[in-house]
Design a protein around this motif. Structure first.
Motif, PDB file in Angstrom:
ATOM      1  N   GLY A 134       0.790  -1.232   0.000  1.00 57.77           N
ATOM      2  CA  GLY A 134       0.000   0.000   0.000  1.00 57.77           C
ATOM      3  C   GLY A 134       0.818   1.275   0.000  1.00 57.77           C
ATOM      4  N   ARG A 177      -9.069   3.025   8.215  1.00 58.09           N
ATOM      5  CA  ARG A 177      -9.711   1.717   8.096  1.00 58.09           C
ATOM      6  C   ARG A 177      -9.055   0.775   9.094  1.00 58.09           C
ATOM      7  N   ALA A 227      -7.845  -6.488   7.558  1.00 54.13           N
ATOM      8  CA  ALA A 227      -8.258  -6.366   6.158  1.00 54.13           C
ATOM      9  C   ALA A 227      -9.777  -6.227   6.127  1.00 54.13           C
ATOM     10  N   PRO A 228     -10.308  -5.481   5.160  1.00 52.29           N
ATOM     11  CA  PRO A 228     -11.767  -5.269   5.118  1.00 52.29           C
ATOM     12  C   PRO A 228     -12.571  -6.469   4.640  1.00 52.29           C
ATOM     13  N   THR A 235     -14.946  -7.811   8.561  1.00 50.55           N
ATOM     14  CA  THR A 235     -13.580  -7.289   8.626  1.00 50.55           C
ATOM     15  C   THR A 235     -12.714  -8.282   9.391  1.00 50.55           C
ATOM     16  N   SER A 267      -6.790 -12.633   2.569  1.00 53.66           N
ATOM     17  CA  SER A 267      -7.386 -11.339   2.924  1.00 53.66           C
ATOM     18  C   SER A 267      -7.383 -10.413   1.715  1.00 53.66           C
ATOM     19  N   LEU A 268      -8.379  -9.526   1.681  1.00 52.16           N
ATOM     20  CA  LEU A 268      -8.496  -8.536   0.617  1.00 52.16           C
ATOM     21  C   LEU A 268      -8.363  -7.144   1.215  1.00 52.16           C
ATOM     22  N   GLY A 269      -7.531  -6.292   0.610  1.00 51.66           N
ATOM     23  CA  GLY A 269      -7.387  -4.937   1.104  1.00 51.66           C
ATOM     24  C   GLY A 269      -6.501  -4.866   2.333  1.00 51.66           C
ATOM     25  N   GLN A 270      -6.479  -3.688   2.920  1.00 50.57           N
ATOM     26  CA  GLN A 270      -5.550  -3.445   4.022  1.00 50.57           C
ATOM     27  C   GLN A 270      -6.171  -2.536   5.073  1.00 50.57           C
ATOM     28  N   ASP A 307      -5.385   6.831   1.641  1.00 48.14           N
ATOM     29  CA  ASP A 307      -6.605   6.595   0.863  1.00 48.14           C
ATOM     30  C   ASP A 307      -7.624   7.708   1.088  1.00 48.14           C
TER      31      ASP A 307
END
Length: 738
Positions: free
Chosen positions: A412, A437, A441-442, A463, A496-499, A568
């Motif tokens: 990221g 966030r 991970a979300p 999450t 996991s997806l995202g951060q 973000d």
């Protein structure tokens, strides 16, 4: 026709979701002649007994006397609402069209809402022993630094309560250790009305004001005995707190009280520390980090007049101050001042109402004023003060945009940002990485069949919280264990997806392993006193890399932070909510203000997929003032708030058709100067198993809006779908996603 008798009757507010008062008979045995408005009484209500507030006493009633129940008893204490607070709460209930009993319930401390009355003790204060020697003090500092720090604080400020010490980051173990060594002792603080002493002002910590600051303080002091609303629009680090402190001096010297509202508990420790350094007066706290007994203590000390300053979050606006002389609302733009469930009040707005009612000044402070407040200031309704320079030698941090599409990304972070962080750390300075966030991970998904772990009650992904080993829904709070394999296809390839901040802390710790990293978000600060402890560690430079959410974005003073990285901001650029750009700009400016607050220059780096977006370009190149004024022109052309007024009707039910039909029936009524938008599904249509719909009512004037809302609430009683839905009305909504 009224039925007259020798009995007396009272009308009381009961904490139920009904917009009415209830009539009860006053038995002679309860000493009816002595009963007061604002007093608490115990009444039967259905099959239970409840605490109610007396709002009227009459000699007759419109109901049949034999059908009216009697009051069971009066609550035998001195904790009743004053006439001023009664009037204030009734006006709040009228403005927000909320059941009056629930409004009074919200204003009472939890322990005073119960039939069984609490044992009220005098507040305990901690002091150092009179014979404390320098040798004992030095020895304590060497053997136990934190105990030594606590001892130093108590030596400087004789007579601090446990809630103050807790807020400043100390714990019971440290306090008990010093007491065991007989270096400190506790005693009850006497109940006496606050009286100013010449020694109360600690001149050593008083700073010299700039010309801009001096003009603001002089203006506020000049209007001390009349209502006036002052907006202090000062860039981050411009010395707004010093303006508050010096404006308070004359109010306290006149033996009047000051109420200071802060948006979040995170700002309470540093606000308390600044006020403790300046004023040696009784300071009381009101926030969610305290238990019910500690909050009751603040309520009672404020009512008795022994509290000189009350610092609190939004519900502190209901504190029954004995002789209030000034209200200060810090970070007035912050959305945390708006209650988002039940009684949906805005603490900033009703603080202005309370100041007007008491005929006293109120100060609103912000580096990024809300558009409503800014418009009131620009049109002359509020006194408009600006602070355009940072205090001392500090310069405003420069904001630069990084186009992530042109960069190679790792965890990221762009290559440019990684290099900037490395250079900052090698200079011995601190860097703050902002990601709004929390969690690891979300979402998580299966790499084989693309299954995603969704919360069935909300239709949103869980999450991932790796540290707790849990999947948590941030919308309804439901939790489940992380599955070892995909429940759909049985694959173990779950990823996991995202951060989130938890993962970012782990990755950055790997990239910059030679430096200490700390994460500050709601998960890492759950324990009492943990937030103050972590903030102190940052100030002491125990950590070089700070990672956090918006808890870190506002108000904090980190003199060694010279780089702020924002990962973000793109979500707000394409939101359905017309306020999203305003909130994005405020957050970006606030978090940018953490950089370069001392003599060292600071810089801010913002990663975006859309660096050429006109909103970002305007904010970066022209600043918040220009951005806000341009946005206000757009709002005026579109006839959106603050150039119109809104009420949001929310409805939810187990079936999606019910709330839609209930709200649709409301649109069958028409009102002059008003128009409807909707009903439409809420941004998050399903939450906690309920389907949710919104209906916005917009009016050209506030009067037209309230007349229409009053009529719609009346019509809702005859709505055939009313019994099948749960509904509410939100006056002046600030977030359409709820």
């Amino acid at each position: 026709m009224a039925i007259t008798s020798t009995d007396k009757y009272v009308k009381v507010a009961i904490p139920v979701p009904m917009r009415q008062l209830f009539t009860y008979k006053l038995p002679a045995k309860l000493n009816v002649n002595a009963i007061k408005l604002g007093e608490r009484v115990i009444v039967p209500f259905g099959s239970r007994q409840v605490v109610a507030i007396v709002l009227a006493v009459d000699d007759d009633t419109e109901y049949a006397a034999e059908k009216i129940k009697s009051i069971l008893s009066r609550v035998k204490d001195n904790f009743s609402f004053s006439a001023e607070l009664l009037n204030f709460l009734q006006r709040c209930a009228d403005y927000y069209h909320h059941p009056i009993g629930d409004v009074f319930q919200q204003a009472l401390p939890v322990l005073l809402r119960q039939i069984k009355q609490p044992d009220v003790e005098l507040p305990q204060i901690w002091l150092t022993k009179e014979s404390l020697t320098d040798e004992e003090h030095t020895a304590t500092q060497k053997r136990a630094p934190k105990q030594g720090e606590l001892l130093t604080l108590l030596k400087q400020h004789q007579g601090m309560t446990w809630s103050e010490l807790l807020t400043l980051g100390f714990n019971k173990a440290q306090l008990n250790a010093l007491e065991k060594k007989q270096l400190i002792y506790s005693e009850s603080r006497p109940v006496e009305v606050f009286s100013w002493q010449d020694s109360a002002l600690q001149q050593d910590n008083r700073l010299e004001l700039s010309a801009e600051q001096a003009i603001i303080v002089a203006t506020i002091k000049e209007m001390q005995k009349q209502f006036s609303c002052h907006l202090v629009d000062g860039i981050t680090g411009s010395g707004k707190t010093e303006v508050y402190l010096q404006a308070m001096e004359e109010v306290l010297a006149a033996n009047k009280q000051v109420l200071v509202l802060v948006p979040e508990i995170g700002l309470t420790p540093q606000t308390l520390a600044r006020f403790e350094q300046r004023f040696n007066v009784p300071i009381c706290l009101h926030h969610s980090g305290l238990n019910d007994k500690e909050r009751l203590q603040t309520w009672l000390e404020a009512q008795r007049g022994s509290a000189a300053i009350v610092i609190g979050t939004r519900s502190a606006i209901f504190t029954p101050l004995h002789d209030l002389g000034l209200i200060i609302v810090d970070e007035e733009h912050d959305g945390s001042f708006k209650q988002q469930d039940s009684f949906r009040y805005n603490a900033r707005d009703i603080a202005i109402l309370r100041a007007r009612q008491l005929n006293i000044p109120i100060v609103l402070g912000s580096a990024t004023p809300s558009f409503e407040t800014l418009q009131n200031a620009l049109t002359g309704r509020y006194h408009y003060h600006q602070l355009k320079k940072r205090a001392g030698n500090a310069s405003t941090a420069k904001i630069s945009l990084i186009d992530v599409a042109q960069q190679q990304m790792e965890h990221g972070l762009s290559g440019t940002l990684k290099q900037a962080i490395k250079n900052t750390l090698e200079r011995g300075e601190q860097a703050l990485v902002f990601l709004n966030r929390r969690g690891y991970a979300p979402a998580i998904n299966c790499q084989e069949c693309h299954w995603i772990a969704d919360c069935q009650r909300c239709n949103k992904p869980y999450t991932l919280h790796q540290g707790q080993g849990l999947l948590i829904c941030h919308h309804c709070g439901s939790q489940k264990r992380i599955p070892p394999q995909c429940p759909s296809c049985g694959s173990v390839r779950i990823k996991s997806l995202g951060q989130g901040t938890e993962q970012l802390e782990e990755r950055i710790g790997e990239l910059f392993s030679d430096f200490s990293t700390v994460r500050i978000d709601r998960d890492s600060t759950r324990k009492k006193g943990e937030l103050a402890k972590l903030l102190q560690q940052v100030s002491d430079k125990e950590h070089q890399l700070l990672i956090g959410t918006q808890m870190l974005a506002k108000g904090h003073h980190f003199p060694d932070v010279t780089l702020v990285a924002v990962l973000d901001v793109d979500g707000a650029l394409f939101s359905y909510d017309f306020r999203a750009a305003e909130h994005m700009a405020q957050l970006l400016v606030q978090v940018s203000g953490r950089a370069g607050r001392a003599s060292k220059p600071g810089k801010v780096m913002v990663q975006s997929n859309f660096p050429d977006h006109p909103l970002l370009q305007d904010l970066v190149n022209n600043g918040y003032q220009h951005f806000a004024k341009q946005a206000l022109i757009e709002r005026q052309q579109a006839m959106l708030p603050p150039f119109s007024f809104q009420a949001l009707f929310r409805a939810d039910a187990n079936y999606p058709s019910y709330p839609e039909k209930f709200l649709r029936a409301l649109t069958e009524h028409s009102f002059d100067g008003c128009q409807f938008a909707g009903p439409v599904p809420a941004a998050m249509e399903k939450k906690a198993g309920k389907f949710r719909y919104h209906l916005i009512l917009q009016a050209k004037s506030r009067k037209q809006l309230h007349q229409a809302v009053f009529q719609l609430i009346h019509h809702s009683a005859n709505n055939e779908w009313q019994s099948k839905v749960r509904w509410s009305v939100d006056i002046d909504p600030v977030d359409l996603s709820w």
